[in-house]
Motif scaffolding. Sequence first.
Motif, PDB file in Angstrom:
ATOM      1  N   VAL A 100       0.839  -1.196   0.000  1.00 23.62           N
ATOM      2  CA  VAL A 100       0.000   0.000   0.000  1.00 23.62           C
ATOM      3  C   VAL A 100       0.877   1.250   0.000  1.00 23.62           C
ATOM      4  CG1 VAL A 100      -1.948  -1.090   1.174  1.00 23.62           C
ATOM      5  CG2 VAL A 100      -0.131  -0.051   2.522  1.00 23.62           C
ATOM      6  N   SER A 101       0.328   2.325  -0.523  1.00 23.65           N
ATOM      7  CA  SER A 101       1.027   3.611  -0.473  1.00 23.65           C
ATOM      8  C   SER A 101       0.856   4.218   0.911  1.00 23.65           C
ATOM      9  CB  SER A 101       0.462   4.566  -1.532  1.00 23.65           C
ATOM     10  OG  SER A 101      -0.881   4.903  -1.218  1.00 23.65           O
ATOM     11  N   PRO A 102       1.749   5.135   1.321  1.00 16.34           N
ATOM     12  CA  PRO A 102       1.663   5.699   2.664  1.00 16.34           C
ATOM     13  C   PRO A 102       0.346   6.408   2.945  1.00 16.34           C
ATOM     14  CG  PRO A 102       3.800   6.160   1.685  1.00 16.34           C
ATOM     15  CD  PRO A 102       2.951   5.587   0.599  1.00 16.34           C
ATOM     16  N   SER A 103      -0.296   6.980   1.910  1.00 18.07           N
ATOM     17  CA  SER A 103      -1.527   7.746   2.114  1.00 18.07           C
ATOM     18  C   SER A 103      -2.783   6.896   2.056  1.00 18.07           C
ATOM     19  CB  SER A 103      -1.619   8.860   1.075  1.00 18.07           C
ATOM     20  OG  SER A 103      -1.648   8.311  -0.237  1.00 18.07           O
ATOM     21  N   ALA A 104      -2.656   5.635   1.682  1.00 16.93           N
ATOM     22  CA  ALA A 104      -3.840   4.780   1.494  1.00 16.93           C
ATOM     23  C   ALA A 104      -4.558   4.528   2.806  1.00 16.93           C
ATOM     24  CB  ALA A 104      -3.423   3.460   0.870  1.00 16.93           C
ATOM     25  N   THR A 105      -5.877   4.497   2.726  1.00 15.55           N
ATOM     26  CA  THR A 105      -6.696   4.136   3.886  1.00 15.55           C
ATOM     27  C   THR A 105      -7.557   2.910   3.597  1.00 15.55           C
ATOM     28  OG1 THR A 105      -8.404   5.699   3.154  1.00 15.55           O
ATOM     29  CG2 THR A 105      -6.774   6.493   4.761  1.00 15.55           C
ATOM     30  N   THR A 106      -7.618   2.521   2.325  1.00 17.62           N
ATOM     31  CA  THR A 106      -8.318   1.303   1.911  1.00 17.62           C
ATOM     32  C   THR A 106      -7.528   0.663   0.778  1.00 17.62           C
ATOM     33  OG1 THR A 106      -9.668   2.484   0.269  1.00 17.62           O
ATOM     34  CG2 THR A 106     -10.597   2.225   2.487  1.00 17.62           C
ATOM     35  N   GLY A 107      -7.932  -0.544   0.395  1.00 17.51           N
ATOM     36  CA  GLY A 107      -7.385  -1.172  -0.807  1.00 17.51           C
ATOM     37  C   GLY A 107      -5.935  -1.571  -0.674  1.00 17.51           C
ATOM     38  N   GLY A 108      -5.210  -1.336  -1.753  1.00 13.91           N
ATOM     39  CA  GLY A 108      -3.837  -1.794  -1.878  1.00 13.91           C
ATOM     40  C   GLY A 108      -3.728  -2.806  -2.998  1.00 13.91           C
ATOM     41  N   THR A 109      -2.512  -3.095  -3.437  1.00 15.68           N
ATOM     42  CA  THR A 109      -2.271  -4.028  -4.530  1.00 15.68           C
ATOM     43  C   THR A 109      -2.040  -5.421  -3.969  1.00 15.68           C
ATOM     44  OG1 THR A 109      -1.266  -2.274  -5.868  1.00 15.68           O
ATOM     45  CG2 THR A 109      -0.797  -4.557  -6.500  1.00 15.68           C
ATOM     46  N   VAL A 110      -2.899  -6.365  -4.351  1.00 11.51           N
ATOM     47  CA  VAL A 110      -2.773  -7.731  -3.844  1.00 11.51           C
ATOM     48  C   VAL A 110      -1.527  -8.382  -4.436  1.00 11.51           C
ATOM     49  CG1 VAL A 110      -3.821 -10.027  -3.760  1.00 11.51           C
ATOM     50  CG2 VAL A 110      -5.259  -7.992  -3.527  1.00 11.51           C
ATOM     51  N   LEU A 111      -0.683  -8.939  -3.572  1.00 13.16           N
ATOM     52  CA  LEU A 111       0.495  -9.677  -4.007  1.00 13.16           C
ATOM     53  C   LEU A 111       0.182 -11.162  -4.151  1.00 13.16           C
ATOM     54  CD1 LEU A 111       3.199  -7.903  -1.832  1.00 13.16           C
ATOM     55  CD2 LEU A 111       2.758  -7.595  -4.273  1.00 13.16           C
ATOM     56  N   GLU A 154       6.619 -10.389  -6.484  1.00  8.97           N
ATOM     57  CA  GLU A 154       7.536  -9.266  -6.540  1.00  8.97           C
ATOM     58  C   GLU A 154       6.762  -7.998  -6.863  1.00  8.97           C
ATOM     59  OE1 GLU A 154      10.519 -10.318  -9.405  1.00  8.97           O
ATOM     60  OE2 GLU A 154      11.572 -11.649  -7.994  1.00  8.97           O
ATOM     61  N   PHE A 155       7.245  -6.866  -6.361  1.00  9.25           N
ATOM     62  CA  PHE A 155       6.600  -5.587  -6.646  1.00  9.25           C
ATOM     63  C   PHE A 155       7.658  -4.488  -6.632  1.00  9.25           C
ATOM     64  CE2 PHE A 155       6.575  -6.230  -2.146  1.00  9.25           C
ATOM     65  CZ  PHE A 155       6.573  -4.985  -1.510  1.00  9.25           C
ATOM     66  N   SER A 156       7.339  -3.371  -7.305  1.00 12.65           N
ATOM     67  CA  SER A 156       8.328  -2.302  -7.497  1.00 12.65           C
ATOM     68  C   SER A 156       7.708  -0.942  -7.203  1.00 12.65           C
ATOM     69  CB  SER A 156       8.879  -2.343  -8.926  1.00 12.65           C
ATOM     70  OG  SER A 156       9.507  -3.571  -9.188  1.00 12.65           O
ATOM     71  N   PRO A 157       7.510  -0.603  -5.936  1.00  8.60           N
ATOM     72  CA  PRO A 157       6.962   0.717  -5.608  1.00  8.60           C
ATOM     73  C   PRO A 157       7.972   1.818  -5.932  1.00  8.60           C
ATOM     74  CG  PRO A 157       7.676  -0.412  -3.618  1.00  8.60           C
ATOM     75  CD  PRO A 157       7.816  -1.408  -4.737  1.00  8.60           C
ATOM     76  N   SER A 158       7.467   2.978  -6.307  1.00  6.37           N
ATOM     77  CA  SER A 158       8.347   4.083  -6.692  1.00  6.37           C
ATOM     78  C   SER A 158       8.822   4.895  -5.495  1.00  6.37           C
ATOM     79  CB  SER A 158       7.635   5.009  -7.678  1.00  6.37           C
ATOM     80  OG  SER A 158       6.436   5.511  -7.101  1.00  6.37           O
ATOM     81  N   GLY A 159       8.152   4.726  -4.353  1.00  4.82           N
ATOM     82  CA  GLY A 159       8.549   5.465  -3.156  1.00  4.82           C
ATOM     83  C   GLY A 159       8.317   4.622  -1.922  1.00  4.82           C
ATOM     84  N   ASP A 160       8.046   5.284  -0.816  1.00  2.00           N
ATOM     85  CA  ASP A 160       7.776   4.550   0.417  1.00  2.00           C
ATOM     86  C   ASP A 160       6.516   3.703   0.260  1.00  2.00           C
ATOM     87  OD1 ASP A 160       9.924   5.818   1.505  1.00  2.00           O
ATOM     88  OD2 ASP A 160       8.764   7.246   2.700  1.00  2.00           O
ATOM     89  N   PHE A 161       6.469   2.627   1.014  1.00  2.71           N
ATOM     90  CA  PHE A 161       5.304   1.746   0.960  1.00  2.71           C
ATOM     91  C   PHE A 161       5.103   1.095   2.324  1.00  2.71           C
ATOM     92  CE2 PHE A 161       8.869  -1.032   0.262  1.00  2.71           C
ATOM     93  CZ  PHE A 161       8.528  -2.209   0.912  1.00  2.71           C
ATOM     94  N   GLY A 162       3.885   0.582   2.522  1.00  3.15           N
ATOM     95  CA  GLY A 162       3.578  -0.229   3.689  1.00  3.15           C
ATOM     96  C   GLY A 162       2.999  -1.546   3.235  1.00  3.15           C
ATOM     97  N   LEU A 163       2.705  -2.416   4.181  1.00  6.98           N
ATOM     98  CA  LEU A 163       2.082  -3.688   3.861  1.00  6.98           C
ATOM     99  C   LEU A 163       0.757  -3.807   4.603  1.00  6.98           C
ATOM    100  CD1 LEU A 163       4.997  -6.287   3.861  1.00  6.98           C
ATOM    101  CD2 LEU A 163       3.889  -5.219   1.904  1.00  6.98           C
ATOM    102  N   ARG A 164      -0.088  -4.666   4.071  1.00  6.49           N
ATOM    103  CA  ARG A 164      -1.400  -4.893   4.662  1.00  6.49           C
ATOM    104  C   ARG A 164      -1.764  -6.359   4.516  1.00  6.49           C
ATOM    105  NH1 ARG A 164      -7.202  -2.500   2.446  1.00  6.49           N
ATOM    106  NH2 ARG A 164      -8.470  -3.258   4.176  1.00  6.49           N
TER     107      ARG A 164
END
Length: 249
Positions: free
Chosen positions: A155-166, A192-202
């Motif tokens: 998930v992106s740092p600003s996300a409050t829902t969703g995210g990309t399923v791995l 594998e995933f390639s975020p462009s900046g900071d990220f979190g996990l969910r």
Amino acid sequence: NLSVTETVLSSGDFTIESGGGAFTLSPGQSRDITVRFVYNRTGNGNEIRNATLTLRSNDADEPNKQIQLAGLWQSHSEDAPGAGTQEPSLQRILDTFGFRVNVGNVNTNGDVIRVGEEVLSPLWTRADNSRPIGARMLAAYHQQNINTASQLRWVSPSATTGGTVLFKHLASDGQTLLPRIDGSSTNPSYAEFSPSGDFGLRVDSHWSDPAKNDPSFSSGAFPISDGGHAFRWYLAKDRDGNIIPDTYI
């Protein structure tokens, strides 16, 4: 050519299913040796069993190549009648894999408290932007054969829902190490995933950023409300205690 004259197991807790014996490999060739963990005993509980597989060959500097093996035996899936849970602790799971990591007492009721060798961090970034991040599931200990097996997302740092399923793992692989990925009978739960900046996990409703989790905590609720601090991170270290670069559990 590499001439292997013998493949030897140090313990009857494991058997060679295929690929063992004597064989010769030409340069560039490879061979799979399938080993099965077969240990069993009476009584309740769980137990780690270790062994080595030795390849004896004409290799000039490693004529007796030893491969370390480990298996985790568990008497029952989930709870045993009258005996309580038989699931291994997080520490025992990591010990089985050979990670020399001190987990500590993780039961802090959701409070953001560092335990053992934990690293506190709600967000992460790639160590090398030319390479993707790999995520692999080491263990699945929850209800067996549930159709809603947990999903890992980034998930992106600003996300409050969703995210990309791995990925999510195969439902029948609850109560196992190295569960297979959903939809496959052979492939591991890996992505594998390639975020462009900071990220979190969910994972499901639980975020690596504790500020986004429900602050309540109830160990008696089902499903358990892992409020607050629902993720713990540890530097991965090998069996000799050496830090594995850019790798976290």
